[in-house]
Structures are given as structure tokens and as C-alpha cells.
Design a protein around this motif. Structure first.
Motif: not given
Length: 365
Positions: A89-92, A204-206, A330-340
Motif C-alpha cells: 500500500s502506497y497511501s496507507e 479521511l485524507d482524499m 483512523i486514530g493514526v490519521k486523526l493524530r496526524d491531520l487534526v492533530p490530536c
């Protein structure tokens, strides 16, 4: 009857001659004689050739397709000039995060033993030589050709954006996978664009999905010309030639994901043990901000969490019907995108802490 047994050995033949058939009834004798007359013309006189023996079937020559496949297998290992590391997987996946262990030996390459001239490291098959970025950009522009006009874009969008489009690829929890590249080229043989439908964690991240679709396909010049929520259209370019498509060796199986460091710590950074425990209890007792479904569309989750953190310190996401592995992604992506800071995954619930603000950190320091 004696003629039928003529293929046996001479000893057996002499024994059958001494048999007395006079005790048989006349109708039965007539039947036996008729059978002997009927089959006498088809029975060989050779004593070593038994009657009704199956003749050997002629050997069939191999079909040209199988012969071509066998020739390709003999030409292994496969060489590919694509200038990037091959991953499942390249995106995940994040190449900057190193695993702490493997669930299977790294010597087991998912491309098959001896089928690729790259070494499998457990997470990727690195490229031996990387191409110059400027040359790749020039080649991409040469494949794209002149920019599409608005009328041409509208025509392509109208042709491929509908749900009944036959040129569609679905992106699930794996994101942009390696074998998906081959699927894209197979569609591009007969279609100018491919409709891509995204579901699950990747939504979550298009922006990340669009980035990897365009960059990973840099040898062909693919470009996203339409984006609506979770629907994308990937255009192949004016000068795309299916006969000159890049060599993409396929993965024969999905490799086991490696073991990464723990996502949730016993004590969150910036808090004590008692404060971390209190935050977790507050999150479990608070009303859920959103209810996420399995393989749903999560394009607005990041924005909703950011807005909630303006007034709340802890946020709970209800993911009762979502797989445990998907909850952690989902938690990993929210940690990096929100961040939180994710502080708890329990019974399909995700508890997020917004972390300490700069003012709070300065006051405590």
C-alpha cells in the motif's frame, strides 16, 4: 467362446478346449455362437493382444497461450524501471516509521520466490536506481500532452462519473495498493479515464489518495481531472500508448503487516497517570461526536473533530461496527491531520485528547 479366449496363454487355451459345453441349453448355445460370429471380425489373432484393449490417445500439443506463459516464466526474474519502492500500500503506509518486528520472515517476498530482481525488506522492495525528478516530470508532460479544454473535461466527466460506469476501481482499507496500478493500466487500454470510488479509512485524507495516484503513475502521466466527495476520475493523457506501458510485477499475496510501536501510551505526553485516567473516563462518559459505520465515507470527520476541539478537551467517536484494525488506522490519521492525541481504544470507542495548547505549555514550563 473359444475365439474370445484366444488371447490367453496356451495353457489356458488347452484347458478351455477340454470343457464340455453340452450341458448348456440350446438357446444359450445359439447366443454364444452368435456372439462369437459377431466379434470374430474385430478380434485380433495375436495371442498377446487382448480384446477391447484401449488404444493410447494421441498427445495433444500445448496451446500457444500456455507455451507463451511457460516462456515468460523461464525469463524470470522480472525487471521493472519504475523509479519507486514497491509496497503493498502506497497511501496507507509511512516509510519514515520503522517497524520494531515482523510477523513473517522478510525473506518471503510477496512477489514470489525469484520472480523479481528486487530484494524484499519486509515492508518494501526498494528500487536500485532512482530517476531524475526533472526527467520524470518531462516524461509525464509528454504523455499528458496539451491540457484538456473545459468541453473535453465535461465530456469525460459525463461519460465516466456515473455509478453504472464499467471502468471503475474500488479503493478500500488498503488504499492505493501495488496491484491496483496494473488494474489502472488494464482499464486505460480501452478507456481514456478510470472512475475510482473510495470507501473506508482512506477517505479521511482524499488529498493523500490523489497525490499517490498521480505520483505513483508518473510513468504514464495519470492525472485526476474530477473529484467529488469520494469519487475520482483519473485521466491517462493524450499521448498514452498501451503498448509502451511500464512493467508492473504483481504481488501474489498480501504480506502480513509488520509490528509498529504502540499507538496509545499508558501515560499521555504532558499528563500524569491520574490525569490520563480522568481524561479517559470523561471521554467514555461524554456523548459521541459522530457514529462511524463500516466502510463508510469519512471525508468530513477531520473537520468535525477540529471544530469540536475548539470547545471540548476530549472527543469520543463511536465505531461499534468498525473493525478494530480500522479504528487504530483512523486514530493514526486523526493524530496526524487534526492533530490530536489518541488516549483510548475500547469496545469500538475512540477517545481523542486535543493536547495542551501553547499557552498552557508555556504556563506549566
Amino acid at each position: 467362446m473359444l475365439k474370445l479366449l484366444s488371447w490367453h496363454s496356451p495353457i489356458l487355451q488347452t484347458r478351455t478346449q477340454n470343457l464340455n459345453l453340452s450341458h448348456l441349453a440350446p438357446p444359450l448355445l445359439l447366443l454364444c455362437s452368435s456372439l462369437c460370429i459377431k466379434h470374430s471380425s474385430t478380434i485380433s489373432d495375436d495371442i498377446y493382444d487382448p480384446p477391447f484393449s484401449h488404444t493410447s490417445k494421441p498427445s495433444k500439443s500445448k496451446s500457444p497461450i500456455k507455451a507463451l506463459a511457460s516462456e515468460k516464466e523461464q525469463n524470470l526474474p522480472v525487471h521493472s524501471d519504475l523509479p519507486f519502492d514497491f509496497r503493498y500500500s502506497y497511501s496507507e503506509t509511512n516509510p519514515s516509521i520503522q517497524p520494531i518486528g515482523f510477523r513473517e520472515p522478510p525473506r518471503f517476498s510477496p512477489f514470489g520466490p525469484g520472480r523479481l530482481d528486487r530484494k524484499w525488506t519486509g515492508t518494501s522492495a526498494p528500487a536500485e536506481q532512482f530517476a531524475d525528478a526533472s526527467e520524470v516530470f518531462k516524461e509525464q508532460n509528454s504523455v499528458l500532452g496539451d491540457p484538456l479544454t473545459e468541453e473535453e473535461i465535461e465530456e469525460l466527466v459525463e461519460r465516466y462519473r456515473h455509478n453504472d460506469c464499467s471502468r471503475q476501481i474500488n479503493i478500500g482499507k488498503g488504499g492505493v495498493t501495488h496491484n491496483m496500478l496494473d488494474d489502472i493500466h488494464n482499464h486505460w487500454k480501452r478507456a481514456e479515464a478510470v472512475r475510482i470510488k473510495c470507501l473506508g479509512v482512506p477517505t479521511l485524507d482524499m488529498d493523500n489518495i490523489c497525490f499517490h495516484l498521480e505520483v505513483v503513475c508518473d510513468k504514464t502521466g495519470g492525472k485526476v481531472i474530477y473529484r467529488h466527495i469520494n469519487i475520482l476520475l483519473l485521466y491517462r493523457g493524450r499521448n498514452y500508448d498501451p503498448k509502451n506501458r511500464p512493467v508492473i510485477p504483481l504481488m501474489l499475496w498480501n504480506p502480513y503487516p509488520p509490528i509498529y510501536p504502540r499507538l496509545v501510551k499508558n501515560v499521555a505526553d504532558g499528563l500524569t497517570f491520574e490525569e490520563t485516567k480522568e481524561m479517559r473516563n470523561r471521554g467514555l462518559n461524554s456523548p459521541p461526536l459522530m457514529k462511524l459505520t463500516r466502510n463508510g465515507v469519512y471525508v468530513n470527520v477531520v473537520q468535525r473533530v477540529r471544530e469540536a476541539f475548539k470547545t471540548e478537551e476530549v472527543v469520543r467517536l463511536e465505531c461499534t461496527y468498525v473493525d478494530t484494525s480500522d479504528c487504530k488506522k483512523i486514530g493514526v490519521k486523526l493524530r496526524d491531520l487534526v492533530p490530536c492525541v489518541p488516549i483510548l481504544f475500547k469496545d469500538g470507542q475512540i477517545i481523542l485528547w486535543r493536547g495542551k495548547k501553547n499557552g498552557e505549555q508555556d504556563s506549566t514550563s
